[in-house]
Design a protein around this motif. Structure first.
Motif, PDB file in Angstrom:
ATOM      1  N   TYR A   1       0.836  -1.193   0.000  1.00  0.00           N
ATOM      2  CA  TYR A   1       0.000   0.000   0.000  1.00  0.00           C
ATOM      3  C   TYR A   1       0.878   1.253   0.000  1.00  0.00           C
ATOM      4  CZ  TYR A   1      -3.941  -3.039   1.348  1.00  0.00           C
ATOM      5  OH  TYR A   1      -4.912  -4.004   1.393  1.00  0.00           O
ATOM      6  N   PHE A   2       1.934   1.248   0.802  1.00  0.00           N
ATOM      7  CA  PHE A   2       2.845   2.383   0.868  1.00  0.00           C
ATOM      8  C   PHE A   2       3.459   2.673  -0.506  1.00  0.00           C
ATOM      9  CE2 PHE A   2       7.540   3.257   1.702  1.00  0.00           C
ATOM     10  CZ  PHE A   2       7.398   4.635   1.636  1.00  0.00           C
ATOM     11  N   VAL A   3       3.922   1.625  -1.182  1.00  0.00           N
ATOM     12  CA  VAL A   3       4.551   1.813  -2.490  1.00  0.00           C
ATOM     13  C   VAL A   3       3.526   2.352  -3.491  1.00  0.00           C
ATOM     14  CG1 VAL A   3       5.614   0.617  -4.443  1.00  0.00           C
ATOM     15  CG2 VAL A   3       6.355   0.097  -2.104  1.00  0.00           C
ATOM     16  N   ALA A   4       2.307   1.823  -3.470  1.00  0.00           N
ATOM     17  CA  ALA A   4       1.282   2.275  -4.415  1.00  0.00           C
ATOM     18  C   ALA A   4       0.975   3.757  -4.218  1.00  0.00           C
ATOM     19  CB  ALA A   4       0.019   1.439  -4.252  1.00  0.00           C
ATOM     20  N   VAL A   5       0.803   4.185  -2.973  1.00  0.00           N
ATOM     21  CA  VAL A   5       0.514   5.608  -2.720  1.00  0.00           C
ATOM     22  C   VAL A   5       1.717   6.465  -3.111  1.00  0.00           C
ATOM     23  CG1 VAL A   5      -0.061   7.325  -0.962  1.00  0.00           C
ATOM     24  CG2 VAL A   5      -1.131   5.065  -0.891  1.00  0.00           C
ATOM     25  N   ALA A   6       2.934   5.976  -2.834  1.00  0.00           N
ATOM     26  CA  ALA A   6       4.138   6.728  -3.176  1.00  0.00           C
ATOM     27  C   ALA A   6       4.266   6.903  -4.686  1.00  0.00           C
ATOM     28  CB  ALA A   6       5.370   6.014  -2.619  1.00  0.00           C
ATOM     29  N   GLU A   7       3.832   5.908  -5.458  1.00  0.00           N
ATOM     30  CA  GLU A   7       3.943   5.993  -6.909  1.00  0.00           C
ATOM     31  C   GLU A   7       2.827   6.832  -7.512  1.00  0.00           C
ATOM     32  OE1 GLU A   7       6.259   1.736  -7.678  1.00  0.00           O
ATOM     33  OE2 GLU A   7       4.097   1.884  -8.083  1.00  0.00           O
ATOM     34  N   GLU A   8       1.642   6.774  -6.913  1.00  0.00           N
ATOM     35  CA  GLU A   8       0.515   7.527  -7.462  1.00  0.00           C
ATOM     36  C   GLU A   8       0.454   8.953  -6.901  1.00  0.00           C
ATOM     37  OE1 GLU A   8      -1.380   6.535  -9.795  1.00  0.00           O
ATOM     38  OE2 GLU A   8      -0.919   4.392  -9.867  1.00  0.00           O
ATOM     39  N   LEU A   9       0.934   9.131  -5.652  1.00  0.00           N
ATOM     40  CA  LEU A   9       0.787  10.399  -4.925  1.00  0.00           C
ATOM     41  C   LEU A   9      -0.660  10.894  -4.970  1.00  0.00           C
ATOM     42  CD1 LEU A   9       4.104  12.281  -5.813  1.00  0.00           C
ATOM     43  CD2 LEU A   9       3.516  11.031  -3.715  1.00  0.00           C
TER      44      LEU A   9
ATOM     45  N   ALA B   1      11.461  11.046   5.290  1.00  0.00           N
ATOM     46  CA  ALA B   1      11.541   9.662   5.789  1.00  0.00           C
ATOM     47  C   ALA B   1      10.909   8.706   4.802  1.00  0.00           C
ATOM     48  CB  ALA B   1      10.848   9.555   7.148  1.00  0.00           C
ATOM     49  N   GLY B   2       9.755   9.083   4.226  1.00  0.00           N
ATOM     50  CA  GLY B   2       9.105   8.225   3.248  1.00  0.00           C
ATOM     51  C   GLY B   2       9.963   8.007   2.021  1.00  0.00           C
ATOM     52  N   ALA B   3      10.565   9.089   1.518  1.00  0.00           N
ATOM     53  CA  ALA B   3      11.439   8.977   0.350  1.00  0.00           C
ATOM     54  C   ALA B   3      12.642   8.096   0.638  1.00  0.00           C
ATOM     55  CB  ALA B   3      11.889  10.367  -0.100  1.00  0.00           C
ATOM     56  N   ASP B   4      13.160   8.166   1.869  1.00  0.00           N
ATOM     57  CA  ASP B   4      14.317   7.359   2.238  1.00  0.00           C
ATOM     58  C   ASP B   4      13.951   5.878   2.341  1.00  0.00           C
ATOM     59  OD1 ASP B   4      17.172   7.350   3.225  1.00  0.00           O
ATOM     60  OD2 ASP B   4      16.157   6.369   4.914  1.00  0.00           O
ATOM     61  N   LEU B   5      12.751   5.586   2.807  1.00  0.00           N
ATOM     62  CA  LEU B   5      12.346   4.193   3.007  1.00  0.00           C
ATOM     63  C   LEU B   5      11.832   3.521   1.736  1.00  0.00           C
ATOM     64  CD1 LEU B   5      10.460   4.498   6.423  1.00  0.00           C
ATOM     65  CD2 LEU B   5      12.652   3.359   6.011  1.00  0.00           C
ATOM     66  N   LEU B   6      11.443   4.293   0.739  1.00  0.00           N
ATOM     67  CA  LEU B   6      10.806   3.725  -0.453  1.00  0.00           C
ATOM     68  C   LEU B   6      11.687   2.728  -1.201  1.00  0.00           C
ATOM     69  CD1 LEU B   6       8.361   3.612  -2.319  1.00  0.00           C
ATOM     70  CD2 LEU B   6       9.245   5.648  -3.494  1.00  0.00           C
ATOM     71  N   PRO B   7      12.951   3.049  -1.529  1.00  0.00           N
ATOM     72  CA  PRO B   7      13.758   2.066  -2.277  1.00  0.00           C
ATOM     73  C   PRO B   7      13.919   0.745  -1.524  1.00  0.00           C
ATOM     74  CG  PRO B   7      14.790   4.234  -2.324  1.00  0.00           C
ATOM     75  CD  PRO B   7      13.702   4.312  -1.323  1.00  0.00           C
ATOM     76  N   GLY B   8      14.158   0.811  -0.212  1.00  0.00           N
ATOM     77  CA  GLY B   8      14.307  -0.414   0.559  1.00  0.00           C
ATOM     78  C   GLY B   8      13.025  -1.213   0.626  1.00  0.00           C
ATOM     79  N   THR B   9      11.890  -0.523   0.664  1.00  0.00           N
ATOM     80  CA  THR B   9      10.602  -1.213   0.687  1.00  0.00           C
ATOM     81  C   THR B   9      10.368  -1.956  -0.621  1.00  0.00           C
ATOM     82  OG1 THR B   9       9.707   0.487   2.164  1.00  0.00           O
ATOM     83  CG2 THR B   9       8.133  -0.908   1.020  1.00  0.00           C
ATOM     84  N   ARG B  10      10.666  -1.278  -1.726  1.00  0.00           N
ATOM     85  CA  ARG B  10      10.522  -1.949  -3.027  1.00  0.00           C
ATOM     86  C   ARG B  10      11.397  -3.198  -3.076  1.00  0.00           C
ATOM     87  NH1 ARG B  10      10.653   3.569  -6.069  1.00  0.00           N
ATOM     88  NH2 ARG B  10       8.489   3.836  -6.761  1.00  0.00           N
ATOM     89  N   ALA B  11      12.637  -3.088  -2.617  1.00  0.00           N
ATOM     90  CA  ALA B  11      13.551  -4.232  -2.640  1.00  0.00           C
ATOM     91  C   ALA B  11      13.025  -5.368  -1.758  1.00  0.00           C
ATOM     92  CB  ALA B  11      14.943  -3.800  -2.184  1.00  0.00           C
TER      93      ALA B  11
END
Length: 309
Positions: A11-19, A63-73
Motif C-alpha cells: 500500500y505504501f509503495v502504491a501511494v508513493a507511486e501515485e501520490l 523519511a518516506g522517500a528514504d524508506l521507499l527504495p528499501g521497501t521496493r527491494a
C-alpha cells in the motif's frame, strides 16, 4: 515493527507511486478510507510519518522517500520467495485456457511447480483473455495487443510465435511478397475479432488485398475453397498452421516482409499466487525471440513484443 505486514508495504509503495490516495485505492482494488487507515497504521508502527497530505495534494516526507527504495527491494525479495516456494511445492492447481496452440512440452515444464489443468473450452483469443480478466481462468495462451492488456488489467509474456504463409493453386512454390497476397476477413466478430483486427492492420501496412467473407472460412475445408476461387495466394491463419494441404494446393512462404503472429501467456496484474506465477516462469523462461525481431519481420504496431531496434 513486528506488526508491519507486506500488504501494508505494498500500500505504501502504491501511494508513493501515485501520490494520490484515490488512484492508489483503485489500483489496489480496495476502498479509499481503508487504504488511508492502513497507511496511518503503518506510520504508527514504523514510528515515522511517510506522507504529507492535505485535501489537495500528497507528497512523500523525507523519511518516506528514504524508506521507499528499501521497501521496493523487500517486496521484490518477498515475491521471489513466494515464486521459489511455488516451484518447490508443485501442488497448486492452475487453470489454463488456449485457442489452438500450446507448447508441446507444457506438462514437463510445469510438473514441478503446479498442477496445470488445460481448460476444455477452446475459444478465440479475445474470449480467453477476457476469461482470465474475470477470473474464470488463471492463465491463457492467446493473441493480445498492448491495448488489450491495459484494458483488461493483464500481464503477458511471449510463449510462442507462428510465421504465417500463403496457400495457392498450382505448382509454384516460390516465395510471394506480402503485398501480392489476399487476406480473408470474416463478418463474424464473435469468432474472428482478434484475427480481423490483425488482418486489417496487415493489409494496410503491407498493401495486401482484403477479401471480405461471411462463412467462417478463415480455416478448415471452406478456407481451401476460397483459395481455389481467389486469383492470388491467400494468407493462412494461425489455426491452419498444422493443417495438411489438399493435393491441388501448395504452400508459399511470404517475404517482404515475413509475417508473424505472436502467442502470449497472459495472467492478471493482481495475481499473487505462487503456483500461477511459477507456471508463468516455467513456461516462458528461455523463450527466444522466435524470429519476430528480424529486420524483415512484421508485427502489428501494438504487439506486446516490439523490436528492440
Amino acid at each position: 515493527m513486528t506488526r508491519v505486514e507486506l500488504r501494508q508495504l505494498r500500500y505504501f509503495v502504491a501511494v508513493a507511486e501515485e501520490l494520490n490516495f484515490g488512484r492508489a485505492a483503485e489500483r489496489l482494488l480496495i476502498a479509499g478510507p481503508s487504504l488511508s487507515q492502513q497507511i496511518k497504521a503503518l506510520e504508527r508502527d514504523l514510528g515515522v510519518r511517510l506522507f504529507d497530505r492535505d485535501r489537495r495534494s500528497v507528497s512523500l516526507t523525507p523519511a518516506g522517500a528514504d524508506l521507499l527504495p528499501g521497501t521496493r527491494a523487500l517486496l521484490e525479495r518477498a515475491d521471489d520467495l513466494r515464486r521459489r516456494a511455488g516451484r518447490l511445492s508443485g501442488t497448486q492447481s492452475v487453470r489454463l485456457g488456449y485457442v489452438n496452440w500450446l507448447p508441446p512440452d507444457l506438462t514437463s515444464r510445469t510438473a514441478a511447480v503446479a498442477r496445470v489443468h488445460v481448460d476444455a473450452w477452446v475459444a478465440p483469443s479475445h474470449t480467453q483473455a477476457a476469461r482470465v480478466a474475470d477470473g474464470s481462468l488463471d492463465l491463457a495462451v492467446c493473441w493480445v495487443r498492448t491495448e488489450d492488456l491495459k484494458r483488461l488489467g493483464l500481464r503477458a509474456r511471449l510463449i510462442g510465435a507462428d510465421r504465417l504463409y500463403a496457400v495457392a493453386k498450382g505448382t509454384d512454390t516460390a516465395d510471394v511478397r506480402a503485398r501480392d497476397t489476399d487476406v480473408l476477413i470474416d463478418d463474424d466478430l464473435t469468432s474472428w475479432a482478434s484475427w480481423n483486427g490483425y488482418a486489417e492492420e496487415l493489409t494496410e501496412a503491407v498493401g495486401a488485398r482484403a477479401v471480405r467473407i461471411s462463412d467462417g472460412a478463415i480455416t478448415g475445408p471452406a478456407f481451401f475453397d476460397h483459395v481455389r476461387r481467389c486469383t492470388r495466394p491467400v494468407l493462412n491463419s494461425p489455426k491452419g498452421q498444422a493443417t495438411a494441404l489438399p493435393p491441388d494446393l501448395v504452400r508459399r512462404e511470404i517475404v517482404g516482409p515475413k509475417v508473424y503472429w505472436t502467442w502470449s501467456l497472459v495472467w492478471r496484474e493482481s495475481e499473487d499466487r505462487a503456483g500461477v506465477l511459477a507456471a508463468v516462469d516455467a513456461l516462458c523462461d528461455g523463450v527466444a525471440d522466435l524470429g519476430i525481431h528480424a529486420a524483415d519481420a512484421w508485427l502489428p504496431a501494438d504487439d506486446p513484443y516490439p523490436s528492440p531496434r
